[in-house]
Design a protein around this motif. Structure first.
Motif, short mmCIF file in Angstrom:
data_model
loop_
_atom_site.label_atom_id
_atom_site.label_comp_id
_atom_site.label_asym_id
_atom_site.label_seq_id
_atom_site.Cartn_x
_atom_site.Cartn_y
_atom_site.Cartn_z
N UNK A 195 0.75 -1.05 0.20
CA UNK A 195 -0.14 0.26 0.09
C UNK A 195 0.75 1.50 0.33
N UNK A 196 0.39 2.83 -0.68
CA UNK A 196 1.01 3.14 -0.85
C UNK A 196 0.24 4.57 -1.04
N UNK A 197 0.97 5.89 -0.59
CA UNK A 197 0.46 7.01 -0.87
C UNK A 197 0.11 7.79 -1.99
N UNK A 198 -0.44 7.99 -2.95
CA UNK A 198 -0.17 8.55 -4.34
C UNK A 198 0.12 10.37 -3.98
N UNK A 199 -0.32 10.81 -2.96
CA UNK A 199 -0.55 12.07 -2.67
C UNK A 199 -1.46 12.29 -1.69
N UNK A 200 -0.37 13.79 -0.71
CA UNK A 200 -1.04 13.92 0.47
C UNK A 200 -1.53 15.76 -0.18
N UNK A 201 -2.57 16.20 -0.19
CA UNK A 201 -2.86 17.37 -0.57
C UNK A 201 -3.48 18.42 0.34
N UNK A 202 -3.45 19.01 0.87
CA UNK A 202 -4.15 20.27 1.80
C UNK A 202 -5.73 20.41 0.80
N UNK A 203 -6.24 20.02 1.89
CA UNK A 203 -7.45 20.55 1.22
C UNK A 203 -8.95 21.64 2.08
N UNK A 204 -7.90 22.06 3.06
CA UNK A 204 -8.34 22.39 3.65
C UNK A 204 -9.67 23.04 4.58
N UNK A 205 -10.01 20.61 4.68
CA UNK A 205 -11.51 21.01 5.25
C UNK A 205 -12.92 21.81 4.83
#
Length: 315
Positions: A195-205
């Motif tokens: 399992x891997x993370x493709x991206x972590x993006x801040x969407x500000x809730x």
């Protein structure tokens, strides 16, 4: 022996004593009046962003519950999503003479020196769901975000048969909630090498920001097999973007946090596989303020329960 004749003879002296007795009575009543005034606490709530429904409900519920008790008055400020303004709001509330501060820092580092100073001045500081960088506060009340992150990783590992790529829509990256939800998730993910993370993006809730983020992800053809949204509002935004792109959201696991009203139907339809309840801690915050008012101890760190909601346990 006091007789009518004696009173009549001393009438001029008694007449002169009446103003003096009135003055003494007035002076005697002053401390009582001041004590009564001191029994009313003004509590300041330096909120992050009142334009977001979750934060608005948190502050308004806290105010409504606490002001049911006539010993308390609540002043709410709105930082409008600005960490600097939130710090200034806290300082202004202290200048207005509050007896206690409640807040949920947008940025734990920026708020830390302000909260530290207020706390060291002897003003109780109650943190609801988010905390500063240090432990200079009276009480921190929140669900366990690290644990939620770990549970999300375990759930997705099960649904994805421990293989695939996960897109993380992070909340406000400077907030302790988003940081804990991310670190708990990543630490648990280490147990699953495929399992891997493709991206972590801040969407500000925010739902609208999540829509824009997802549109960019899809335009860039960033690969992902599941979505971990750190709030239901972002999960809802991701689902909208997927549908607009002609992708069936039920074709991939999507997990959120908060379990807001709309999420129940999305889980029933299969657009989301689960969401974690996330109480806003307003009720517990009110209880803490009342204990502090009565000079009773409060817990330094109080964990509020969170429950995973899925098709297995929703009505």
């Amino acid at each position: 022996m006091l007789t009518l004749k004696t009173i009549h003879r001393n009438k001029p002296q008694m007449h002169r004593l009446i103003p003096l007795l009135s003055l003494l009575l007035f002076i005697t009543l002053i401390p009582t009046t001041q004590a009564q005034e001191q029994q009313v606490w003004t509590v300041g709530f330096a909120q992050d962003d009142m334009s977001t429904p979750w934060r608005r409900d948190q502050a308004n519920q806290f105010k409504k519950l606490l002001e049911q008790d006539e010993r308390f008055k609540v002043i709410i400020t709105d930082a409008q999503g600005s960490a600097v303004k939130q710090a200034l709001d806290a300082e202004k509330l202290v200048a207005r003479g509050i007896q206690a501060l409640v807040t949920s820092p947008r940025n734990g580092l920026i708020m830390d020196p302000v909260i530290r100073e207020i706390y060291q001045r002897g003003i109780p500081v109650v943190m609801l769901t988010r905390k500063p960088a240090s432990n200079h506060y009276t009480s921190f009340i929140a669900p366990n975000d690290q644990q939620i992150g770990r549970q999300v990783a375990q759930l997705l590992a099960e649904k994805m048969q421990q293989k695939g790529r996960i897109l993380v829509l992070q909340g406000v990256s400077t907030a302790s909630t988003a940081q804990a939800r991310t670190s708990g998730f990543l630490n648990a993910l280490k147990q699953y090498p495929d399992l891997s993370v493709s991206a972590i993006i801040d969407a500000g809730y925010r739902m609208e920001k999540a829509i824009l983020v997802m549109e960019q992800i899809l335009a860039n053809q960033t690969p992902f097999d599941a979505i971990y949204a750190q709030s239901d509002s972002m999960a809802h935004g991701a689902i909208r973007a997927l549908k607009q792109a002609g992708i069936d959201p039920s074709s991939l696991p999507i997990v959120g946090i908060d379990y807001v009203a709309e999420t129940k139907q999305l889980i029933k339809r299969g657009d989301m596989i689960a969401s974690f309840t996330y109480p806003n801690a307003a009720k517990q915050g009110v209880a803490a303020i009342k204990r502090l008012y009565s000079k009773q101890p409060v817990e330094k760190n109080l964990t509020v329960p969170s429950v995973m909601m899925s098709r297995h346990n929703i009505d």
